[in-house]
Structures are given as C-alpha cells and as structure tokens.
Design an enzyme around this catalytic site. Structure first.
Site, PDB file in Angstrom:
ATOM      1  N   ASN A 182     -24.365  -8.658  -8.349  1.00 36.16           N
ATOM      2  CA  ASN A 182     -23.032  -8.188  -7.970  1.00 36.16           C
ATOM      3  C   ASN A 182     -22.357  -7.601  -9.201  1.00 36.16           C
ATOM      4  O   ASN A 182     -22.377  -8.223 -10.270  1.00 36.16           O
ATOM      5  CB  ASN A 182     -22.209  -9.344  -7.413  1.00 36.16           C
ATOM      6  CG  ASN A 182     -22.773  -9.880  -6.106  1.00 36.16           C
ATOM      7  OD1 ASN A 182     -23.305  -9.124  -5.299  1.00 36.16           O
ATOM      8  ND2 ASN A 182     -22.683 -11.184  -5.902  1.00 36.16           N
TER       9      ASN A 182
ATOM     10  N   HIS B 229     -25.415 -11.660 -14.310  1.00 36.73           N
ATOM     11  CA  HIS B 229     -26.325 -12.635 -13.727  1.00 36.73           C
ATOM     12  C   HIS B 229     -27.044 -12.035 -12.531  1.00 36.73           C
ATOM     13  O   HIS B 229     -26.492 -11.183 -11.821  1.00 36.73           O
ATOM     14  CB  HIS B 229     -25.588 -13.913 -13.313  1.00 36.73           C
ATOM     15  CG  HIS B 229     -24.403 -13.673 -12.426  1.00 36.73           C
ATOM     16  ND1 HIS B 229     -23.179 -13.275 -12.918  1.00 36.73           N
ATOM     17  CD2 HIS B 229     -24.260 -13.755 -11.077  1.00 36.73           C
ATOM     18  CE1 HIS B 229     -22.330 -13.136 -11.910  1.00 36.73           C
ATOM     19  NE2 HIS B 229     -22.958 -13.409 -10.780  1.00 36.73           N
ATOM     20  N   MET B 230     -28.243 -12.524 -12.306  1.00 37.85           N
ATOM     21  CA  MET B 230     -29.039 -12.137 -11.145  1.00 37.85           C
ATOM     22  C   MET B 230     -29.184 -13.366 -10.252  1.00 37.85           C
ATOM     23  O   MET B 230     -29.569 -14.429 -10.725  1.00 37.85           O
ATOM     24  CB  MET B 230     -30.409 -11.643 -11.609  1.00 37.85           C
ATOM     25  CG  MET B 230     -31.361 -11.287 -10.485  1.00 37.85           C
ATOM     26  SD  MET B 230     -32.988 -10.834 -11.135  1.00 37.85           S
ATOM     27  CE  MET B 230     -32.685  -9.136 -11.622  1.00 37.85           C
ATOM     28  N   HIS B 231     -28.828 -13.212  -8.969  1.00 36.00           N
ATOM     29  CA  HIS B 231     -29.047 -14.280  -7.996  1.00 36.00           C
ATOM     30  C   HIS B 231     -30.485 -14.176  -7.478  1.00 36.00           C
ATOM     31  O   HIS B 231     -30.913 -13.090  -7.075  1.00 36.00           O
ATOM     32  CB  HIS B 231     -28.125 -14.123  -6.787  1.00 36.00           C
ATOM     33  CG  HIS B 231     -26.660 -14.221  -7.077  1.00 36.00           C
ATOM     34  ND1 HIS B 231     -25.910 -15.323  -6.769  1.00 36.00           N
ATOM     35  CD2 HIS B 231     -25.796 -13.335  -7.640  1.00 36.00           C
ATOM     36  CE1 HIS B 231     -24.642 -15.124  -7.117  1.00 36.00           C
ATOM     37  NE2 HIS B 231     -24.544 -13.914  -7.646  1.00 36.00           N
TER      38      HIS B 231
ATOM     39  N   ARG C  38     -29.428 -23.644 -11.305  1.00 30.78           N
ATOM     40  CA  ARG C  38     -29.112 -23.582  -9.878  1.00 30.78           C
ATOM     41  C   ARG C  38     -27.631 -23.261  -9.653  1.00 30.78           C
ATOM     42  O   ARG C  38     -26.773 -23.781 -10.357  1.00 30.78           O
ATOM     43  CB  ARG C  38     -29.470 -24.904  -9.196  1.00 30.78           C
ATOM     44  CG  ARG C  38     -30.951 -25.153  -9.210  1.00 30.78           C
ATOM     45  CD  ARG C  38     -31.399 -26.204  -8.219  1.00 30.78           C
ATOM     46  NE  ARG C  38     -32.794 -26.556  -8.466  1.00 30.78           N
ATOM     47  CZ  ARG C  38     -33.848 -25.859  -8.032  1.00 30.78           C
ATOM     48  NH1 ARG C  38     -33.655 -24.786  -7.277  1.00 30.78           N
ATOM     49  NH2 ARG C  38     -35.073 -26.230  -8.332  1.00 30.78           N
ATOM     50  N   ASP C  39     -27.394 -22.397  -8.671  1.00 30.05           N
ATOM     51  CA  ASP C  39     -26.016 -22.057  -8.309  1.00 30.05           C
ATOM     52  C   ASP C  39     -25.323 -23.305  -7.752  1.00 30.05           C
ATOM     53  O   ASP C  39     -25.902 -24.072  -6.984  1.00 30.05           O
ATOM     54  CB  ASP C  39     -26.006 -20.931  -7.259  1.00 30.05           C
ATOM     55  CG  ASP C  39     -24.638 -20.271  -7.138  1.00 30.05           C
ATOM     56  OD1 ASP C  39     -24.512 -19.100  -7.528  1.00 30.05           O
ATOM     57  OD2 ASP C  39     -23.695 -20.938  -6.664  1.00 30.05           O
ATOM     58  N   ILE C  40     -24.088 -23.493  -8.148  1.00 30.85           N
ATOM     59  CA  ILE C  40     -23.341 -24.691  -7.746  1.00 30.85           C
ATOM     60  C   ILE C  40     -22.970 -24.656  -6.264  1.00 30.85           C
ATOM     61  O   ILE C  40     -22.756 -25.707  -5.654  1.00 30.85           O
ATOM     62  CB  ILE C  40     -22.091 -24.838  -8.655  1.00 30.85           C
ATOM     63  CG1 ILE C  40     -21.621 -26.291  -8.711  1.00 30.85           C
ATOM     64  CG2 ILE C  40     -20.979 -23.885  -8.257  1.00 30.85           C
ATOM     65  CD1 ILE C  40     -20.609 -26.553  -9.814  1.00 30.85           C
TER      66      ILE C  40
HETATM   67  P1  AMP Z   1     -20.918 -13.630  -8.421  1.00 35.79           P
HETATM   68  O1  AMP Z   1     -20.020 -13.721  -7.230  1.00 35.79           O
HETATM   69  O2  AMP Z   1     -22.073 -12.695  -8.256  1.00 35.79           O
HETATM   70  O3  AMP Z   1     -20.126 -13.356  -9.696  1.00 35.79           O
HETATM   71  O4  AMP Z   1     -21.597 -15.048  -8.542  1.00 35.79           O
HETATM   72  C1  AMP Z   1     -21.105 -16.101  -9.303  1.00 35.79           C
HETATM   73  C2  AMP Z   1     -21.868 -17.324  -8.849  1.00 35.79           C
HETATM   74  O5  AMP Z   1     -21.684 -18.344  -9.820  1.00 35.79           O
HETATM   75  C3  AMP Z   1     -21.396 -17.904  -7.515  1.00 35.79           C
HETATM   76  O6  AMP Z   1     -22.491 -17.911  -6.590  1.00 35.79           O
HETATM   77  C4  AMP Z   1     -20.946 -19.314  -7.874  1.00 35.79           C
HETATM   78  O7  AMP Z   1     -21.259 -20.265  -6.891  1.00 35.79           O
HETATM   79  C5  AMP Z   1     -21.691 -19.570  -9.168  1.00 35.79           C
HETATM   80  N1  AMP Z   1     -21.075 -20.547 -10.063  1.00 35.79           N
HETATM   81  C6  AMP Z   1     -19.784 -20.603 -10.464  1.00 35.79           C
HETATM   82  N2  AMP Z   1     -19.592 -21.614 -11.328  1.00 35.79           N
HETATM   83  C7  AMP Z   1     -20.796 -22.209 -11.485  1.00 35.79           C
HETATM   84  C8  AMP Z   1     -21.255 -23.326 -12.240  1.00 35.79           C
HETATM   85  N3  AMP Z   1     -20.428 -24.034 -13.033  1.00 35.79           N
HETATM   86  N4  AMP Z   1     -22.557 -23.663 -12.153  1.00 35.79           N
HETATM   87  C9  AMP Z   1     -23.404 -22.964 -11.347  1.00 35.79           C
HETATM   88  N5  AMP Z   1     -23.033 -21.900 -10.627  1.00 35.79           N
HETATM   89  C10 AMP Z   1     -21.751 -21.529 -10.680  1.00 35.79           C
END
Ligand code: AMP
Ligand code: ZN
Length: 114
Positions: free
Chosen positions: A87, A100-102, A29-31
């Site tokens: 992104n 990564h894929m959201h 899960r995204d933080i």
């Molecule tokens: P991006 O902007 O596409 O590079 O997305 C990076 C994502 O990683 C963001 O949505 C952050 O909230 C997420 N993120 C950063 N650090 C962590 C973490 N330690 N655990 C989970 N998600 C994270």
C-alpha cells in the site's frame, strides 16, 4: 533519525512475533491479521513508502520478494498461492509510513480490485 513503530519493532524496542531478521530485512506477523497467514516484510532502514525508494534500492526491493517467497514456503502456503501487497500513500491505504510488503495467504482471497 526517524523512529516509527516499525523502526522500533525492527530493533526489538517494541514486541512483535518476529519471523526473520538479517542485515537488511525484518519480517514479523501483522498484529491484525486479515487471513491465517499475514506477515509484514520491511527494510531495516526507514524508507517512508515506495515513493521514497531510490533507484539504488532496487536490490533491496527485489530481496523483499525473495524473502516473501521463502516465508510463503515456510508457512506452507506457497503451492495454494498467496498475495503480496504494498500500500502506498493515502489512496493506496497506507497507514504506517515505513515501507512494508504484506504477505497474505492461507485462504482464497476475494478479487483484489475495488
Ligand atoms: P498499511 O495499511 O499497508 O500501512 O499496513 C500497516 C499494517 O501494520 C496493518 O495491517 C496493521 O495491522 C499493522 N500493524 C500496525 N501496528 C503493528 C504492530 N505493532 N505490530 C504488527 N503489525 C502492526
Ligand atoms: Zn521506520
């Protein structure tokens, strides 16, 4: 060997709400969720961005979509619909340079452009 934040989440060195892990992919899960469901799907191998993915990675890239579909079903958001985002680079808004894929859903999304 590169040890970015996602590399360390994959190995469990950093905590995360992990939902899936196999030989090739991890999902957690995204933080900072932007919607009720916000999951990140990452290859276990460090690939900085889609720009660094090779033609041989095509199967791996495809498996990210298959896992996204599976997790959407598991989260109960498949039928209503969801959004997948990769992104890439500065203009793409990439902040973590590990591919990564959201997977985002659980609410109606605003229009994606702009
Ligand atoms: P991006 O902007 O596409 O590079 O997305 C990076 C994502 O990683 C963001 O949505 C952050 O909230 C997420 N993120 C950063 N650090 C962590 C973490 N330690 N655990 C989970 N998600 C994270
Ligand atoms: Zn990494």
């Amino acid at each position: 060997m590169e040890r970015c934040v996602f590399c360390r989440i994959i190995t469990g060195e950093l905590p995360s709400k992990q939902l899936y892990h196999d030989e090739h992919l991890t999902a957690f899960r995204d933080i900072h969720p932007v919607a009720p469901t916000h999951i990140l799907i990452v290859p276990n191998r460090h690939i900085a961005s889609l720009n660094e993915a090779a033609p041989e990675d095509e199967r791996l890239l495809g498996s990210m979509f298959t896992l996204a579909r599976q997790l959407a079903r598991q989260e109960g958001i498949a039928d209503e619909g969801y959004r997948l985002i990769v992104n890439t680079g500065g203009h793409g808004g990439q902040t973590i340079y590990h591919l990564h894929m959201h997977l985002i859903g659980g609410q109606r999304m605003r229009h994606p452009m702009g």
